[in-house]
Write an enzyme that holds these catalytic residues in place. Sequence first.
Site, PDB file in Angstrom:
ATOM      1  N   GLU A  36       0.835  -1.141   0.019  1.00  0.00           N
ATOM      2  CA  GLU A  36      -0.067  -0.164   0.069  1.00  0.00           C
ATOM      3  C   GLU A  36       0.984   1.333   0.118  1.00  0.00           C
ATOM      4  O   GLU A  36       1.962   1.362   0.913  1.00  0.00           O
ATOM      5  CB  GLU A  36      -1.081   0.009   1.331  1.00  0.00           C
ATOM      6  CG  GLU A  36      -1.759   1.405   1.243  1.00  0.00           C
ATOM      7  CD  GLU A  36      -2.745   1.282   2.358  1.00  0.00           C
ATOM      8  OE1 GLU A  36      -3.516   2.554   2.600  1.00  0.00           O
ATOM      9  OE2 GLU A  36      -2.951   0.220   3.037  1.00  0.00           O
ATOM     10  N   ASN A  91      -4.704   5.344  -2.174  1.00  0.00           N
ATOM     11  CA  ASN A  91      -5.860   5.777  -1.508  1.00  0.00           C
ATOM     12  C   ASN A  91      -6.245   6.992  -2.154  1.00  0.00           C
ATOM     13  O   ASN A  91      -5.492   7.851  -2.546  1.00  0.00           O
ATOM     14  CB  ASN A  91      -5.726   6.111   0.016  1.00  0.00           C
ATOM     15  CG  ASN A  91      -5.163   5.117   1.095  1.00  0.00           C
ATOM     16  OD1 ASN A  91      -6.249   4.452   1.302  1.00  0.00           O
ATOM     17  ND2 ASN A  91      -3.835   4.933   1.331  1.00  0.00           N
ATOM     18  N   GLU A 123      -7.979   2.631  -3.457  1.00  0.00           N
ATOM     19  CA  GLU A 123      -8.966   2.338  -2.211  1.00  0.00           C
ATOM     20  C   GLU A 123      -9.600   3.741  -2.090  1.00  0.00           C
ATOM     21  O   GLU A 123      -9.238   4.821  -2.244  1.00  0.00           O
ATOM     22  CB  GLU A 123      -7.891   2.330  -1.242  1.00  0.00           C
ATOM     23  CG  GLU A 123      -6.924   0.727  -1.085  1.00  0.00           C
ATOM     24  CD  GLU A 123      -6.180   0.727   0.042  1.00  0.00           C
ATOM     25  OE1 GLU A 123      -6.297   1.378   0.992  1.00  0.00           O
ATOM     26  OE2 GLU A 123      -5.422  -0.351   0.138  1.00  0.00           O
ATOM     27  N   ASP A 153     -12.350   0.686   1.521  1.00  0.00           N
ATOM     28  CA  ASP A 153     -11.504   0.917   2.618  1.00  0.00           C
ATOM     29  C   ASP A 153     -12.365   1.490   3.938  1.00  0.00           C
ATOM     30  O   ASP A 153     -13.314   1.938   4.017  1.00  0.00           O
ATOM     31  CB  ASP A 153     -10.500   2.077   2.570  1.00  0.00           C
ATOM     32  CG  ASP A 153      -9.125   1.851   3.461  1.00  0.00           C
ATOM     33  OD1 ASP A 153      -9.155   1.109   4.284  1.00  0.00           O
ATOM     34  OD2 ASP A 153      -8.394   2.888   3.327  1.00  0.00           O
ATOM     35  N   GLU A 210      -6.513  -4.569   8.137  1.00  0.00           N
ATOM     36  CA  GLU A 210      -5.286  -3.463   8.569  1.00  0.00           C
ATOM     37  C   GLU A 210      -4.926  -3.354  10.096  1.00  0.00           C
ATOM     38  O   GLU A 210      -5.600  -3.970  10.861  1.00  0.00           O
ATOM     39  CB  GLU A 210      -5.831  -1.916   8.138  1.00  0.00           C
ATOM     40  CG  GLU A 210      -6.288  -1.672   6.721  1.00  0.00           C
ATOM     41  CD  GLU A 210      -6.833  -0.581   6.459  1.00  0.00           C
ATOM     42  OE1 GLU A 210      -6.359   0.262   5.585  1.00  0.00           O
ATOM     43  OE2 GLU A 210      -7.858   0.006   7.268  1.00  0.00           O
TER      44      GLU A 210
END
Length: 680
Positions: A36, A91, A123, A153, A210
């Site tokens: 990520e 993200n 995400e 997410d 996560e």
Amino acid sequence: MLISNDDVRRGIENDEFVPFFQPLVTLRTGELAGFEVLARWHHPTAGVLSPDRFIPIAEQNGWIDALTKRLMQKAFEAGKLIPEPLTLAFNVSPLQLHDLDLPKRIQSAAEDLGFPLQRIVIEVTESAVVDNVERAQTISNELKALGCKIALDDFGTGYSSLLHLQSLPFDELKVDRSFVGSMIQRRESRKIVAAVVGLGQSLGLTTVAEGIETREQAEMLLWLGCELGQGWLFGRPIPAEDLPTTVEMPREKISFNHSPGLWGGLAGNALPSQRLAHLQAVYDGAPVGLALLDRNLRYVTLNQRLADMNGASVEEHLRRPVAEMVPKAFHHFEAFMRRSLEGEVITGVEARRPAGPGQGDRDYLLSYQPVRDEGAEVVGVSVAVVDITDRKAAEAALRESEDHHRHMVELNPQIPWVLDAKGNAMAISPRWEQVTGMNAATAEGKGFLEAIHSEDRPSVENVIATSIRSGDPIDVECRILCRNNRWRWIRSRGAARRDASGIIIRWYGSVDDIDDQKKAEEALRKSEAQLKAIFNSVPVAILLAAEPDGRLSLSNPEASRIFRYPAPSRHIIENYAQWGAIRVNGRRLECGEYPLARALRGQKTSIEKALCLRADGTEAWVSLLGAPIVRGDGSVQGAVVVVQDIDEIKRERERLLTLAEALIKELKGQTSSARLEAEL
């Protein structure tokens, strides 16, 4: 330190924002799945700053697109250090999900630096979807068309709605770190994580957890069926220059050393929904009685097999206590169930239950396993019941058979043995110890050879070695030392056992006591020697014929002397055409009239005087006696002829008779006395 809008603008202009990369790991295998991408600010005075310090400012003041573009460019450049098929996840701000040009900008940045769009995960949060679902759908569909994956997410922390999951083409569902961090301590968090994972899997989405910081969290997530994980347990966010080291780093596979749960051992191989269907099929189809009892020892569930064993339907069992369903047997098993509720695993409990009228008792093998929830609390007992009646009967039959064969071996006058493929003794009958005093352990391997006479041992070893090489049966005679310190003759015979490919794997055989036979043979040899000495020394010729055609099988030296023929004696008949003719009273006998021929027909014959033609052409006077050799059933198996040499006696008698006749003639003719004296 307070961050201002100008600070962020200046940081963007000075290219101070860089991507950091946090590993994503496949929980089931421990292998790296991707990274990520997280934004970091290399602030000139404050050091490295996290996103929460500058992302809100960038969103409020319109710097987010420029910041995202630059981070993506740097990440795609660093992506050249990441081998396929590892992915990069980015993200996206809720504001950016309103920008219809977002897919094109992502495509352009990736293609400019040669990073495959199929390895990109975008995400988004639910809050980004809520404001404008239709626009979010359009952007998401375009990204999907380009080959990118879409992840939802922080699910469960905002406006969670199944409508959002249904509206957008998500590929992944991420479990928020707040739930992961508290799931070990809080039952509510565990249930939320289990629900999110189960929901994602039921929709066919990959689930990602996560904030995994401990191995216990990772094991529980794996047990719940979560597929991917990230967090400090697997690695903190790293700068681009550390990517090669991180990619090559060996990783340990997550196991279930600490994870509780009834089905923990299956968690890594299938989704929970798949496991449930699989386990239900196994549960119903197992040839074993299975049941789950609650803490009050009531049936929560059971399969048809156990219901049949108890003589009631499945429905009649549910929610009813064991004591009520099997009242006669309950007191035998209650203690085991209570111990299992305390956490003890109990296996191998055998029990016998009387069957119905006209039926024999049934034998069962029972096991009790504590059932734990995800927090390791015992919530019930799993019971497994196996009907071992047939097995017990088979074991009893096997014991009886083993006893039978053991007695056969022990009482057998022979001594069975087994050799391996190399000729080493693996097993030998107890009778070997009874005979030799050598126990089975001593006889193993090559030990049995120590009981064999030193003169015979080389021959025995050679026979065994030859048979092992050739595969031919073993057959050897030797002497062994017995308990009484006497030597006895034995005969050992055996044959090879081969596998399907023809390779010898064992030798099986036995030892026979042949000492009496050997002694009898020795006595017979001595007797034969004595008879032969007599046979060869008698002053008469003896001729034996054991064949229907009259050919001689045996004759003594006197026969050779009388008939003047060389050995072998069979020639006396084979050469009848040249010699051997017999005349009696001046008449030559036909072959069928010979004493030997008549004896073979079962007739006795006696000839006092016969003139026989000998092999050297001379003639000799003999007397003959022929007699048949008769079996016990009266049939003739041969003949014997005894011949006495009367030639000298006959000729001397004839000479004397001639002289007597001459004397009488002289007396009659008044022959002078002087002449008579001379003749006499």
